[in-house]
Write a protein that holds these residues in place. Structure first.
Motif, PDB file in Angstrom:
ATOM      1  N   SER A  52     -35.275   7.369 -27.817  1.00  0.00           N
ATOM      2  CA  SER A  52     -33.920   6.869 -27.622  1.00  0.00           C
ATOM      3  C   SER A  52     -33.985   5.565 -26.821  1.00  0.00           C
ATOM      4  CB  SER A  52     -33.088   7.911 -26.877  1.00  0.00           C
ATOM      5  OG  SER A  52     -31.831   7.378 -26.494  1.00  0.00           O
ATOM      6  N   VAL A  53     -33.285   4.551 -27.287  1.00  0.00           N
ATOM      7  CA  VAL A  53     -33.280   3.258 -26.596  1.00  0.00           C
ATOM      8  C   VAL A  53     -31.842   2.800 -26.401  1.00  0.00           C
ATOM      9  CG1 VAL A  53     -34.126   0.891 -26.525  1.00  0.00           C
ATOM     10  CG2 VAL A  53     -35.476   2.654 -27.696  1.00  0.00           C
ATOM     11  N   GLU A  54     -31.438   2.684 -25.152  1.00  0.00           N
ATOM     12  CA  GLU A  54     -30.116   2.187 -24.785  1.00  0.00           C
ATOM     13  C   GLU A  54     -30.241   0.715 -24.393  1.00  0.00           C
ATOM     14  OE1 GLU A  54     -26.851   3.003 -21.187  1.00  0.00           O
ATOM     15  OE2 GLU A  54     -28.438   4.459 -21.609  1.00  0.00           O
ATOM     16  N   VAL A  55     -29.339  -0.105 -24.857  1.00  0.00           N
ATOM     17  CA  VAL A  55     -29.377  -1.539 -24.578  1.00  0.00           C
ATOM     18  C   VAL A  55     -28.201  -1.922 -23.684  1.00  0.00           C
ATOM     19  CG1 VAL A  55     -29.074  -3.830 -25.612  1.00  0.00           C
ATOM     20  CG2 VAL A  55     -30.639  -2.187 -26.664  1.00  0.00           C
ATOM     21  N   ILE A  56     -28.505  -2.635 -22.602  1.00  0.00           N
ATOM     22  CA  ILE A  56     -27.455  -3.170 -21.728  1.00  0.00           C
ATOM     23  C   ILE A  56     -27.658  -4.677 -21.639  1.00  0.00           C
ATOM     24  CG2 ILE A  56     -26.411  -3.163 -19.430  1.00  0.00           C
ATOM     25  CD1 ILE A  56     -27.428  -0.357 -19.006  1.00  0.00           C
ATOM     26  N   VAL A  57     -26.759  -5.411 -22.247  1.00  0.00           N
ATOM     27  CA  VAL A  57     -26.815  -6.872 -22.170  1.00  0.00           C
ATOM     28  C   VAL A  57     -26.132  -7.294 -20.881  1.00  0.00           C
ATOM     29  CG1 VAL A  57     -26.206  -9.043 -23.288  1.00  0.00           C
ATOM     30  CG2 VAL A  57     -26.792  -7.042 -24.677  1.00  0.00           C
ATOM     31  N   ALA A  58     -26.893  -7.887 -19.974  1.00  0.00           N
ATOM     32  CA  ALA A  58     -26.341  -8.188 -18.650  1.00  0.00           C
ATOM     33  C   ALA A  58     -27.079  -9.343 -18.007  1.00  0.00           C
ATOM     34  CB  ALA A  58     -26.427  -6.965 -17.738  1.00  0.00           C
ATOM     35  N   ASP A  59     -26.317 -10.191 -17.337  1.00  0.00           N
ATOM     36  CA  ASP A  59     -26.865 -11.221 -16.466  1.00  0.00           C
ATOM     37  C   ASP A  59     -26.823 -10.648 -15.059  1.00  0.00           C
ATOM     38  OD1 ASP A  59     -27.431 -13.359 -14.824  1.00  0.00           O
ATOM     39  OD2 ASP A  59     -26.022 -14.743 -15.780  1.00  0.00           O
ATOM     40  N   LEU A  60     -27.971 -10.342 -14.503  1.00  0.00           N
ATOM     41  CA  LEU A  60     -28.019  -9.653 -13.217  1.00  0.00           C
ATOM     42  C   LEU A  60     -27.536 -10.512 -12.059  1.00  0.00           C
ATOM     43  CD1 LEU A  60     -31.363  -7.721 -13.670  1.00  0.00           C
ATOM     44  CD2 LEU A  60     -29.039  -6.794 -13.750  1.00  0.00           C
ATOM     45  N   LEU A  61     -27.315 -11.804 -12.295  1.00  0.00           N
ATOM     46  CA  LEU A  61     -26.740 -12.667 -11.265  1.00  0.00           C
ATOM     47  C   LEU A  61     -25.216 -12.730 -11.348  1.00  0.00           C
ATOM     48  CD1 LEU A  61     -29.386 -15.522 -11.204  1.00  0.00           C
ATOM     49  CD2 LEU A  61     -28.957 -13.801  -9.448  1.00  0.00           C
ATOM     50  N   ASP A  62     -24.673 -12.042 -12.332  1.00  0.00           N
ATOM     51  CA  ASP A  62     -23.219 -11.901 -12.448  1.00  0.00           C
ATOM     52  C   ASP A  62     -22.835 -10.583 -11.770  1.00  0.00           C
ATOM     53  OD1 ASP A  62     -20.587 -12.690 -14.107  1.00  0.00           O
ATOM     54  OD2 ASP A  62     -20.891 -10.517 -14.232  1.00  0.00           O
ATOM     55  N   ASP A  63     -21.927 -10.647 -10.817  1.00  0.00           N
ATOM     56  CA  ASP A  63     -21.599  -9.469 -10.019  1.00  0.00           C
ATOM     57  C   ASP A  63     -21.141  -8.289 -10.880  1.00  0.00           C
ATOM     58  OD1 ASP A  63     -22.277 -10.796  -7.709  1.00  0.00           O
ATOM     59  OD2 ASP A  63     -20.211 -11.330  -7.170  1.00  0.00           O
ATOM     60  N   ALA A  64     -20.295  -8.557 -11.864  1.00  0.00           N
ATOM     61  CA  ALA A  64     -19.784  -7.476 -12.706  1.00  0.00           C
ATOM     62  C   ALA A  64     -20.903  -6.860 -13.538  1.00  0.00           C
ATOM     63  CB  ALA A  64     -18.668  -7.993 -13.608  1.00  0.00           C
ATOM     64  N   ASP A  65     -21.787  -7.697 -14.068  1.00  0.00           N
ATOM     65  CA  ASP A  65     -22.907  -7.187 -14.861  1.00  0.00           C
ATOM     66  C   ASP A  65     -23.865  -6.371 -13.996  1.00  0.00           C
ATOM     67  OD1 ASP A  65     -21.843  -8.381 -17.064  1.00  0.00           O
ATOM     68  OD2 ASP A  65     -23.455  -9.838 -17.362  1.00  0.00           O
ATOM     69  N   LEU A  66     -24.142  -6.876 -12.796  1.00  0.00           N
ATOM     70  CA  LEU A  66     -25.028  -6.140 -11.893  1.00  0.00           C
ATOM     71  C   LEU A  66     -24.414  -4.790 -11.523  1.00  0.00           C
ATOM     72  CD1 LEU A  66     -27.522  -5.887 -10.117  1.00  0.00           C
ATOM     73  CD2 LEU A  66     -26.336  -7.233  -8.358  1.00  0.00           C
ATOM     74  N   GLU A  67     -23.114  -4.760 -11.349  1.00  0.00           N
ATOM     75  CA  GLU A  67     -22.440  -3.502 -11.017  1.00  0.00           C
ATOM     76  C   GLU A  67     -22.591  -2.500 -12.160  1.00  0.00           C
ATOM     77  OE1 GLU A  67     -17.981  -1.910  -9.742  1.00  0.00           O
ATOM     78  OE2 GLU A  67     -18.494  -4.037  -9.546  1.00  0.00           O
ATOM     79  N   ARG A  68     -22.518  -2.987 -13.417  1.00  0.00           N
ATOM     80  CA  ARG A  68     -22.679  -2.091 -14.570  1.00  0.00           C
ATOM     81  C   ARG A  68     -24.080  -1.492 -14.608  1.00  0.00           C
ATOM     82  NH1 ARG A  68     -22.902  -3.879 -19.435  1.00  0.00           N
ATOM     83  NH2 ARG A  68     -22.960  -6.131 -19.044  1.00  0.00           N
ATOM     84  N   VAL A  69     -25.080  -2.330 -14.367  1.00  0.00           N
ATOM     85  CA  VAL A  69     -26.456  -1.838 -14.393  1.00  0.00           C
ATOM     86  C   VAL A  69     -26.714  -0.884 -13.232  1.00  0.00           C
ATOM     87  CG1 VAL A  69     -28.895  -2.518 -14.328  1.00  0.00           C
ATOM     88  CG2 VAL A  69     -27.239  -3.914 -15.597  1.00  0.00           C
ATOM     89  N   THR A  70     -26.187  -1.237 -12.058  1.00  0.00           N
ATOM     90  CA  THR A  70     -26.336  -0.355 -10.896  1.00  0.00           C
ATOM     91  C   THR A  70     -25.702   1.004 -11.159  1.00  0.00           C
ATOM     92  OG1 THR A  70     -26.317  -2.264  -9.406  1.00  0.00           O
ATOM     93  CG2 THR A  70     -25.861  -0.123  -8.430  1.00  0.00           C
ATOM     94  N   ALA A  71     -24.531   1.007 -11.777  1.00  0.00           N
ATOM     95  CA  ALA A  71     -23.859   2.268 -12.103  1.00  0.00           C
ATOM     96  C   ALA A  71     -24.695   3.110 -13.054  1.00  0.00           C
ATOM     97  CB  ALA A  71     -22.488   1.990 -12.707  1.00  0.00           C
ATOM     98  N   ARG A  72     -25.372   2.447 -13.994  1.00  0.00           N
ATOM     99  CA  ARG A  72     -26.238   3.197 -14.924  1.00  0.00           C
ATOM    100  C   ARG A  72     -27.408   3.828 -14.178  1.00  0.00           C
ATOM    101  NH1 ARG A  72     -28.563   6.298 -16.904  1.00  0.00           N
ATOM    102  NH2 ARG A  72     -29.441   6.547 -19.003  1.00  0.00           N
ATOM    103  N   VAL A  73     -27.991   3.089 -13.243  1.00  0.00           N
ATOM    104  CA  VAL A  73     -29.105   3.628 -12.461  1.00  0.00           C
ATOM    105  C   VAL A  73     -28.643   4.821 -11.627  1.00  0.00           C
ATOM    106  CG1 VAL A  73     -30.774   3.118 -10.627  1.00  0.00           C
ATOM    107  CG2 VAL A  73     -30.311   1.405 -12.384  1.00  0.00           C
ATOM    108  N   MET A  74     -27.419   4.791 -11.151  1.00  0.00           N
ATOM    109  CA  MET A  74     -26.885   5.845 -10.281  1.00  0.00           C
ATOM    110  C   MET A  74     -26.334   7.043 -11.048  1.00  0.00           C
ATOM    111  SD  MET A  74     -24.867   3.467  -7.488  1.00  0.00           S
ATOM    112  CE  MET A  74     -24.282   4.887  -6.541  1.00  0.00           C
TER     113      MET A  74
END
Length: 253
Positions: A52-74
C-alpha cells in the motif's frame, strides 16, 4: 505490515528508501512537492511489491502542508513505524553572499521540520516502538557553512534522542553519507560531474540506504556508510577545523 513515512521521497535517497522498504514488504507514505513523480513511484511500487502506498503532495516549508503531514504522523489509528526525515536542499557555501531568506528556509527544512516530525512521531511511537532515521551527512562533522551546521544539529539531536527513548522502544539514527550519486547536486544548479572529487569518494544510493536501514535496525545512533567515510570522520576529530574546512570547500555532500 510496518508502515514507513518518507519525506523528500520523489527522487534521490528518498526514492531509494521507498524502493528498498517496499521490497521488504513495508507499506509507505510518500511525501514530496512533486505530485507527478510521487504518483509514478507509487504506481511502480504497488505493482512491483504489492504494498500500500499513500501519497501526500506537500511543501514542508508551507505551514498548512507541514501541519497535514504532522497530523498524518500523529494518526494513531494508522501508525507510522518508521519515519525517514530526508527532505532537504543545498545552498552555495558563501553564507554572506546568499539570500538570507533562502538561508532561513534551508534552516527550517533541515532543522525545524525534522524536529517537528520527530516530535509528532515520538508521541505515537513511545511505548509502542518505532524507528526514526534522520538523513544527515558527513558534512555534519566538518566546519563548513550552514549546511554543515544543520547536519551537525541532526547528528547531535539523534544521538541524544536515541539514548533518551531507547527504553520506550524507539531508536533514532542519523544517517551520514558522503558524496552520493543522486540528483541533489543538479538541483543546486551545479554542472554535471563530480566537482573535482575522486570517483573513489562517491557512493551509490542503494548502498547508503541499505547500510542506513541495517544500522537503524541495530539501534545505532549514527550510521556512516562505507569504511572510507568512517575513516574520514575519525580523522576530523584529530585535524584542526581550519584544515578540514579548506578541504571541504571542494564539494558538497
Amino acid at each position: 505490515m510496518p508502515t514507513a513515512l518518507i519525506t523528500g521521497a520523489s527522487a534521490g535517497l528518498g526514492a531509494e528508501f521507498a524502493r528498498q522498504l517496499a521490497g521488504r514488504g513495508a507499506d509507505l507514505v510518500l511525501v514530496a512537492r512533486s505530485g507527478e513523480a510521487l504518483e509514478e513511484l507509487a504506481g511502480e511500487l504497488r505493482v512491483r511489491d504489492g504494498v500500500s502506498v499513500e501519497v501526500i503532495v506537500a511543501d514542508l516549508l508551507d505551514d498548512a502542508d507541514l501541519e497535514r503531514v504532522t497530523a498524518r504522523v500523529m494518526d494513531a489509528s494508522a501508525p507510522i513505524d518508521l519515519l525517514v526525515n530526508n527532505a532537504g536542499f543545498g545552498l552555495p557555501l558563501g553564507f554572506a553572499d546568499n539570500d538570507i531568506d533562502d538561508e532561513v528556509r534551508h534552516l527550517r527544512l533541515h532543522v525545524e521540520v525534522a524536529m517537528r516530525l520527530m516530535h509528532a512521531a515520538l508521541g505515537v511511537m513511545r511505548g509502542r516502538g518505532g524507528r526514526i532515521i534522520n538523513v544527515a551527512s558527513v558534512a555534519g562533522f566538518i566546519s563548513r557553512s550552514t549546511y554543515s551546521a544543520c547536519k551537525s544539529w541532526l547528528i547531535g539531536f539523534s544521538r541524544w534522542a536515541n539514548a533518551e527513548y531507547a527504553a520506550d522502544g524507539v531508536s533514532v539514527t542519523a544517517l551520514c553519507p558522503g558524496f552520493t550519486h543522486t540528483t541533489f547536486h543538479q538541483r543546486m544548479g551545479l554542472p554535471p560531474g563530480q566537482e573535482g572529487i575522486p570517483s573513489l569518494m562517491w557512493l551509490d544510493a542503494d548502498v547508503v540506504v541499505r547500510e542506513g536501514l541495517r544500522d537503524a535496525a541495530r539501534g545505532r545512533a549514527v550510521s556512516i556508510p562505507s569504511l572510507r567515510y568512517k575513516a574520514i570522520v575519525a580523522l576530523t576529530k584529530l585535524l584542526p577545523a581550519s584544515l578540514t574546512s579548506r578541504v571541504a570547500r571542494r564539494g558538497r555532500v
